[in-house]
Write an enzyme that holds these catalytic residues in place. Structure first.
Site, mmCIF file in Angstrom:
data_model
loop_
_atom_site.group_PDB
_atom_site.id
_atom_site.type_symbol
_atom_site.label_atom_id
_atom_site.label_comp_id
_atom_site.label_asym_id
_atom_site.label_seq_id
_atom_site.Cartn_x
_atom_site.Cartn_y
_atom_site.Cartn_z
ATOM 1 N N ASN A 212 0.754 -1.332 -0.153
ATOM 2 C CA ASN A 212 0.070 -0.234 -0.030
ATOM 3 C C ASN A 212 0.890 1.211 -0.069
ATOM 4 O O ASN A 212 0.798 2.039 0.851
ATOM 5 C CB ASN A 212 -0.676 -0.129 1.326
ATOM 6 N N SER B 289 -6.218 -5.238 -3.188
ATOM 7 C CA SER B 289 -7.408 -5.237 -2.125
ATOM 8 C C SER B 289 -8.069 -6.581 -2.126
ATOM 9 O O SER B 289 -8.138 -7.234 -2.821
ATOM 10 C CB SER B 289 -8.369 -4.171 -2.846
ATOM 11 N N LYS C 218 -5.820 2.906 -5.720
ATOM 12 C CA LYS C 218 -6.169 2.043 -4.689
ATOM 13 C C LYS C 218 -6.583 3.208 -3.086
ATOM 14 O O LYS C 218 -7.136 2.678 -2.294
ATOM 15 C CB LYS C 218 -5.006 1.241 -4.327
ATOM 16 N N HIS D 230 -9.888 3.931 -3.472
ATOM 17 C CA HIS D 230 -10.590 2.791 -2.797
ATOM 18 C C HIS D 230 -10.606 2.915 -1.360
ATOM 19 O O HIS D 230 -11.740 2.866 -0.927
ATOM 20 C CB HIS D 230 -10.162 1.689 -3.484
ATOM 21 N N ASN D 231 -9.475 2.914 -0.734
ATOM 22 C CA ASN D 231 -9.460 2.944 0.656
ATOM 23 C C ASN D 231 -10.126 4.306 1.158
ATOM 24 O O ASN D 231 -10.726 4.050 2.323
ATOM 25 C CB ASN D 231 -7.945 3.107 1.107
ATOM 26 N N GLU E 104 -13.637 3.257 0.952
ATOM 27 C CA GLU E 104 -13.901 2.086 2.215
ATOM 28 C C GLU E 104 -14.066 2.776 3.651
ATOM 29 O O GLU E 104 -14.662 2.405 4.450
ATOM 30 C CB GLU E 104 -12.461 1.247 2.184
HETATM 31 C C1 6PG Z 1 -7.916 -3.541 1.054
HETATM 32 C C2 6PG Z 1 -7.923 -2.844 2.416
HETATM 33 C C3 6PG Z 1 -6.290 -2.722 2.909
HETATM 34 C C4 6PG Z 1 -6.253 -1.770 4.210
HETATM 35 C C5 6PG Z 1 -6.479 -2.358 5.518
HETATM 36 C C6 6PG Z 1 -6.143 -1.445 6.695
HETATM 37 O O1 6PG Z 1 -8.349 -3.060 0.369
HETATM 38 O O2 6PG Z 1 -7.744 -4.842 1.203
HETATM 39 O O3 6PG Z 1 -8.339 -1.463 2.091
HETATM 40 O O4 6PG Z 1 -5.461 -2.311 1.943
HETATM 41 O O5 6PG Z 1 -5.151 -1.217 4.240
HETATM 42 O O6 6PG Z 1 -7.831 -3.053 5.473
HETATM 43 O O7 6PG Z 1 -6.736 -0.080 6.802
HETATM 44 P P1 6PG Z 1 -6.987 0.780 7.803
HETATM 45 O O8 6PG Z 1 -6.021 0.149 9.206
HETATM 46 O O9 6PG Z 1 -6.359 2.034 7.393
HETATM 47 O O10 6PG Z 1 -8.189 0.716 8.424
#
Ligand code: 6PG
Length: 497
Positions: free
Chosen positions: A110, A135, A200, A203-204, A207
């Site tokens: 990441n 992801s 990505k 995306h996060n 998320e």
């Molecule tokens: C994914 C997730 C992943 C993410 C973790 C932690 O797409 O698989 O986005 O990459 O980094 O789930 O995220 P946080 O610790 O910042 O909540």
């Protein structure tokens, strides 16, 4: 000895899962990790797989020189190491071990997208630096992640068959299929260096916001409607059958069913309410501020995690800060839940609109020519934000790739129109009852801001001109022409600049 197709450096949770996924799809993989234990665990986990004739193989090595020896040329080496300095250290070690300029190094971590851009520049002529953001967490990496690739175009030709084989797949309707079924892979080349990690990152950001919205719905159902965790789980499961169908909704329903093995209470009630974060949501929010492309709900999601972290202050404040709320406000439960479902849908759509708008603005600035239909497509399965309505987002961008804003797509115009009253009532009910909804309410303000032909920035510009002579444009003149008003009452006059 037959040479490996690819090497994986870093056999932690993600690296090992990607390596096993490659073996599962018939590829020969060389694994390397500085930890003996990680190498052993990976080998043990691969043992059973390798006994099947149609599978590939995993070997592990103890040095980078051996790793380079084991690979066919050009060598393809994937890194699954923590983002930051370690990526450069490993690349330098590979160069020292004899990597050649044709070899391809893929960063699957990441990483911050600007670091990836800088790396591509730095290593030009020494190796082909490529990136693939992954992801889907551990299970995704093992059985079908979403893969966002970018970098050297020619390098993609070598990587594409492997990434297409291991990625999650969807059928013609956009629904996920099993790892060995035929389907469209959720892996794509998105553009020059940095583009994959950028997508990505957004995306996060989405998320973070999507998780926050679901948490706000849970909070409202629990504190305003008095619903138990079990009952909320039932409602979430029902919602998951409709327009809100998504992985995050599905796991939230599942989590709320689980009981704590120690106390027997709903598990969620024994989890301390302080959210952690690794920083990718923060990067998205910072990028939105820097770009001037508003993503307020993503920023609110990061800030809500920060506020959750101030537990001690919140405990004090809960005793000190009193407020007037409508306590005996009668709410029809079913109607309120329907409104909440509509609010969640609209807010979630507004979050995606913010994320795609941010990508649009950066794509234009960086001349990436991101293909938004393709991005929506590869998010339909495998990734954490996978959701049924990504098929509709795909269709929206397939119909019009240069949509000014996702909310302008005719399908979503209609959806929001019929659900917006529920959204407004939900935000109003949360305010009247004193239960916070930073995400759902900021999404509504974003939507209303977008709909406003005239915002009060006219007064703001006048304020700036008043105290700082910062100038303003006039509605009846070309925007480029700047004016300043002499604000003293006696000699009020406009100066054209
Ligand atoms: C994914 C997730 C992943 C993410 C973790 C932690 O797409 O698989 O986005 O990459 O980094 O789930 O995220 P946080 O610790 O910042 O909540």
């Amino acid at each position: 000895m037959a040479q490996s197709n690819i090497a994986m450096i870093g056999l932690g949770v993600m690296g090992k899962s990607l390596a096993l996924n490659l073996v599962d799809h018939g590829f020969a993989v060389t694994g390397f990790d500085i930890s003996d234990k990680h190498r052993q665990v990976a080998l043990n986990d691969a043992k059973e797989l390798m006994q099947q004739s149609d599978k590939g193989q995993l070997i592990t090595v103890e040095s980078l020189a051996e790793l380079l020896e084991s690979l066919s040329k050009p060598r393809v080496i994937a890194l699954s190491v923590p983002a930051g300095k370690i990526v450069d250290n490993v690349v330098q070690d590979l160069l020292n071990a004899g990597l050649s300029s044709e070899d391809i190094v893929i960063d699957t971590g990441n990483s911050l997208w600007t670091d990836t851009e800088a790396r591509e520049q730095r290593y030009q002529g020494q190796l082909r630096f490529f990136s693939t953001a992954v992801s889907g967490g551990e299970v995704g990496a093992r059985f079908g992640p979403a893969l966002m690739a970018s970098g050297n175009r020619d390098a993609w030709n070598y990587i594409e068959p492997m990434w297409h084989a291991i990625a999650a797949k969807v059928d013609a309707q956009g629904l996920p299929v099993g790892p060995f079924e035929k389907g469209e892979p959720c892996a794509a080349y998105l553009g020059p260096a940095g583009a994959g990690h950028y997508v990505k990152m957004v995306h996060n950001g989405i998320e973070y916001a999507d998780m926050q919205l679901i948490c706000e719905a849970y909070h409202f159902m629990s504190d305003v409607l008095g619903m138990s965790a079990h009952e909320i789980a039932g409602t979430f499961s029902k919602w998951n059958q409709g327009v809100l169908n998504s992985y995050l909704m599905e796991i939230s329903a599942e989590i709320l069913q689980v009981l704590d093995p120690i106390t027997g209470k709903p598990f969620v009630e024994v989890v301390l309410d302080k959210a952690g974060q690794k920083g990718t949501g923060l990067w998205t929010a910072v990028n939105s501020l820097q770009q001037g492309a508003p993503a307020p709900t993503i920023a609110q999601a990061v800030l809500a995690r920060a506020q959750s972290g101030q537990k001690a202050v919140r405990v004090k404040a809960s005793a000190v800060l009193k407020t007037q709320v409508i306590k005996d406000h009668y709410l029809d439960k079913q109607q309120t839940l329907d409104d909440l479902r509509d609010a969640l849908y609209c807010a979630k759509l507004a979050v995606y609109a913010q994320g795609f708008d941010l990508m649009k603005s950066t794509s234009e600035k960086e001349a990436w020519q991101l293909d938004f239909a393709q991005i929506a497509k590869i998010w339909r399965a495998g990734c954490i934000i996978r959701a049924a309505f990504l098929q509709e987002i795909t269709s929206a961008y397939q119909a019009q790739g240069d949509l000014d804003n996702l909310l302008f797509s005719s399908h979503f115009v209609q959806e929001v129109e019929k659900r917006s009253l529920g959204w407004r009532k939900t935000v109003a009910n949360s305010a009247l009852s004193g239960v916070p909804m930073p995400g759902i309410s900021s999404a509504l303000s974003y939507f209303d801001g977008l709909r406003c032909e005239v915002l009060p920035a006219n007064l703001l510009q006048a304020q700036r001109d008043f105290f700082g002579s910062h100038t303003y444009s006039r509605v009846d003149e070309a925007e480029e022409r700047k004016f300043h008003l002499t604000w003293s009452e006696e000699k009020r006059a406009q100066i054209s600049l």
